[in-house]
Write an enzyme that holds these catalytic residues in place. Structure first.
Site, PDB file in Angstrom:
ATOM      1  N   ASP A  67      31.404  33.884  42.259  1.00  0.00           N
ATOM      2  CA  ASP A  67      31.144  34.482  40.947  1.00  0.00           C
ATOM      3  C   ASP A  67      31.286  33.439  39.840  1.00  0.00           C
ATOM      4  OD1 ASP A  67      33.884  34.252  41.058  1.00  0.00           O
ATOM      5  OD2 ASP A  67      34.317  36.306  40.419  1.00  0.00           O
ATOM      6  N   SER A  68      31.644  32.212  40.218  1.00  0.00           N
ATOM      7  CA  SER A  68      31.601  31.087  39.274  1.00  0.00           C
ATOM      8  C   SER A  68      30.185  30.907  38.742  1.00  0.00           C
ATOM      9  CB  SER A  68      32.080  29.797  39.952  1.00  0.00           C
ATOM     10  OG  SER A  68      31.392  29.606  41.185  1.00  0.00           O
ATOM     11  N   ASP A 106      30.860  36.554  46.806  1.00  0.00           N
ATOM     12  CA  ASP A 106      31.998  37.065  46.036  1.00  0.00           C
ATOM     13  C   ASP A 106      31.747  38.484  45.551  1.00  0.00           C
ATOM     14  OD1 ASP A 106      34.236  35.455  45.750  1.00  0.00           O
ATOM     15  OD2 ASP A 106      33.398  34.278  44.101  1.00  0.00           O
ATOM     16  N   LYS A 136      33.943  37.924  49.724  1.00  0.00           N
ATOM     17  CA  LYS A 136      35.234  37.381  49.300  1.00  0.00           C
ATOM     18  C   LYS A 136      35.752  38.228  48.145  1.00  0.00           C
ATOM     19  CE  LYS A 136      35.785  33.244  47.042  1.00  0.00           C
ATOM     20  NZ  LYS A 136      36.397  33.692  45.768  1.00  0.00           N
ATOM     21  N   GLU A 138      39.337  38.586  45.386  1.00  0.00           N
ATOM     22  CA  GLU A 138      40.535  37.924  44.875  1.00  0.00           C
ATOM     23  C   GLU A 138      41.737  38.858  44.965  1.00  0.00           C
ATOM     24  OE1 GLU A 138      39.951  36.181  41.002  1.00  0.00           O
ATOM     25  OE2 GLU A 138      38.134  35.131  41.655  1.00  0.00           O
ATOM     26  N   GLU A 205      43.548  28.573  45.744  1.00  0.00           N
ATOM     27  CA  GLU A 205      43.045  27.808  44.589  1.00  0.00           C
ATOM     28  C   GLU A 205      44.179  27.442  43.639  1.00  0.00           C
ATOM     29  OE1 GLU A 205      39.726  29.486  42.426  1.00  0.00           O
ATOM     30  OE2 GLU A 205      39.896  27.968  40.843  1.00  0.00           O
TER      31      GLU A 205
HETATM   32  O1  KIV Z   1      33.625  31.658  42.460  1.00  0.00           O
HETATM   33  C1  KIV Z   1      33.835  30.603  43.076  1.00  0.00           C
HETATM   34  O2  KIV Z   1      33.045  29.660  43.037  1.00  0.00           O
HETATM   35  C2  KIV Z   1      35.052  30.507  43.864  1.00  0.00           C
HETATM   36  C3  KIV Z   1      35.428  29.174  44.408  1.00  0.00           C
HETATM   37  C4  KIV Z   1      35.770  28.253  43.317  1.00  0.00           C
HETATM   38  C5  KIV Z   1      36.464  29.269  45.445  1.00  0.00           C
HETATM   39  O3  KIV Z   1      35.717  31.475  44.048  1.00  0.00           O
END
Ligand code: KIV
Length: 290
Positions: A67-68, A106, A136, A138, A205
């Site tokens: 989600d970055s 994510d 994924k 969090e 992280e």
């Molecule tokens: O969103 C993302 O890119 C991440 C990584 C930095 C692990 O969660």
């Protein structure tokens, strides 16, 4: 809604068109760690587009549609406004652009925290509409029940502990975690909780190195570090950060290239040639057949 997860080789601009290869599976990734040891560390990078996935695929074990992308692709100031639709559009593109790597997508902020049922609805939609193999999320202990619910229903989960960017407003920023004994214990406890709940791996992280090492030693599942330690079972970075697309990156990023400068120089040349009318030339124009 497109359910096409395969590259249309007749329209692909990539040459040679990538050859289909057997894709890595969740059990194969999980089993890279045996008896607490990972002989060959897992290589993971973020990917958001089909072409980026094509270029990374041969070198990586896991492509993370993180989600970055909110910050990297959309210019948002955090990951909080990222939507499930955004994740699905980019997730499907990355699946189309890759053959070998496991693709993990994510779950964005607000799409899974309310209940395990909400998490199932989001995760199953992401998997059905992207063709990815895992999601994924969090959170540690607080997410354990949700992780167990998902994994028992066919959804492999990669967890994410330590610095969890979706919790930036609770954490008060993006500083490394684990400076107090309480934080240290929480990170280890979170890792244990997600493992016991059935997560097949966990991203750690922005944690102090001794904690990353302790976590890696105490868990059976692979711990993938970012701003953690070379002793983790694998590493992940945001691809644009390591390629040098941005000048400001977190301290833990190694900038392997300076792609921003390459783009700047190249586009400056293009602009100059357009302005002086030296582009296009005869090579790039169509002429009547004589
Ligand atoms: O969103 C993302 O890119 C991440 C990584 C930095 C692990 O969660």
């Amino acid at each position: 809604m497109s359910t096409t997860f395969q590259l249309d080789t007749s329209t692909s601009r990539a040459t040679p068109t990538p050859k289909p290869r057997k894709r890595l599976t969740v059990p194969r990734i999980r089993d890279r760690k045996k008896d607490g040891q990972t002989k060959e560390p897992l290589v993971m990078l973020t990917a958001y587009t089909a072409r980026q996935a094509q270029l990374l695929d041969a070198h990586c074990d896991i492509l993370l549609v993180g989600d970055s992308l909110g910050q990297v692709v959309y210019g948002l100031d955090s990951t909080l406004p990222v939507t499930v639709d955004m994740m699905i559009a980019h997730g499907a593109a990355v699946v189309r652009g890759s053959y070998h790597s496991l693709v993990v997508v994510d779950m964005p902020f607000g799409s899974y925290e309310r209940s395990k049922e909400q998490a199932f609805d989001t995760a199953s939609r992401i998997m059905a509409e992207t063709g990815c193999a895992a999601v994924k999320l969090e959170g540690g202990e607080a997410m354990a029940e949700t992780i167990s619910f998902l994994t028992n229903r066919g959804i492999p989960v990669m967890a994410h502990v330590g610095l969890t960017p979706q919790a930036v407003n609770v954490l008060g920023g993006y500083a490394a975690r684990g400076r107090s004994q309480e934080e240290h214990d929480k990170i280890i406890g979170d890792g244990m909780a997600v493992q016991n709940a059935g997560a097949f791996s966990v991203v750690a992280e922005g944690v102090l190195e001794p904690i990353a090492i302790a976590l890696t030693k105490s868990l059976e599942i692979p711990v993938i570090g970012i701003g953690a330690s070379a002793q983790c079972d694998g590493q992940v970075l945001v691809t644009e950060d390591m390629l040098g697309m941005f000048e400001r990156v977190p301290r833990f990023v190694k900038r392997y290239e300076d792609i921003a400068s390459v783009i700047d120089k190249t586009v400056a040349q293009y602009a100059e040639e357009v302005r002086e009318r030296s582009f296009p030339t005869a090579d790039q124009t169509y002429q009547p057949k004589s």
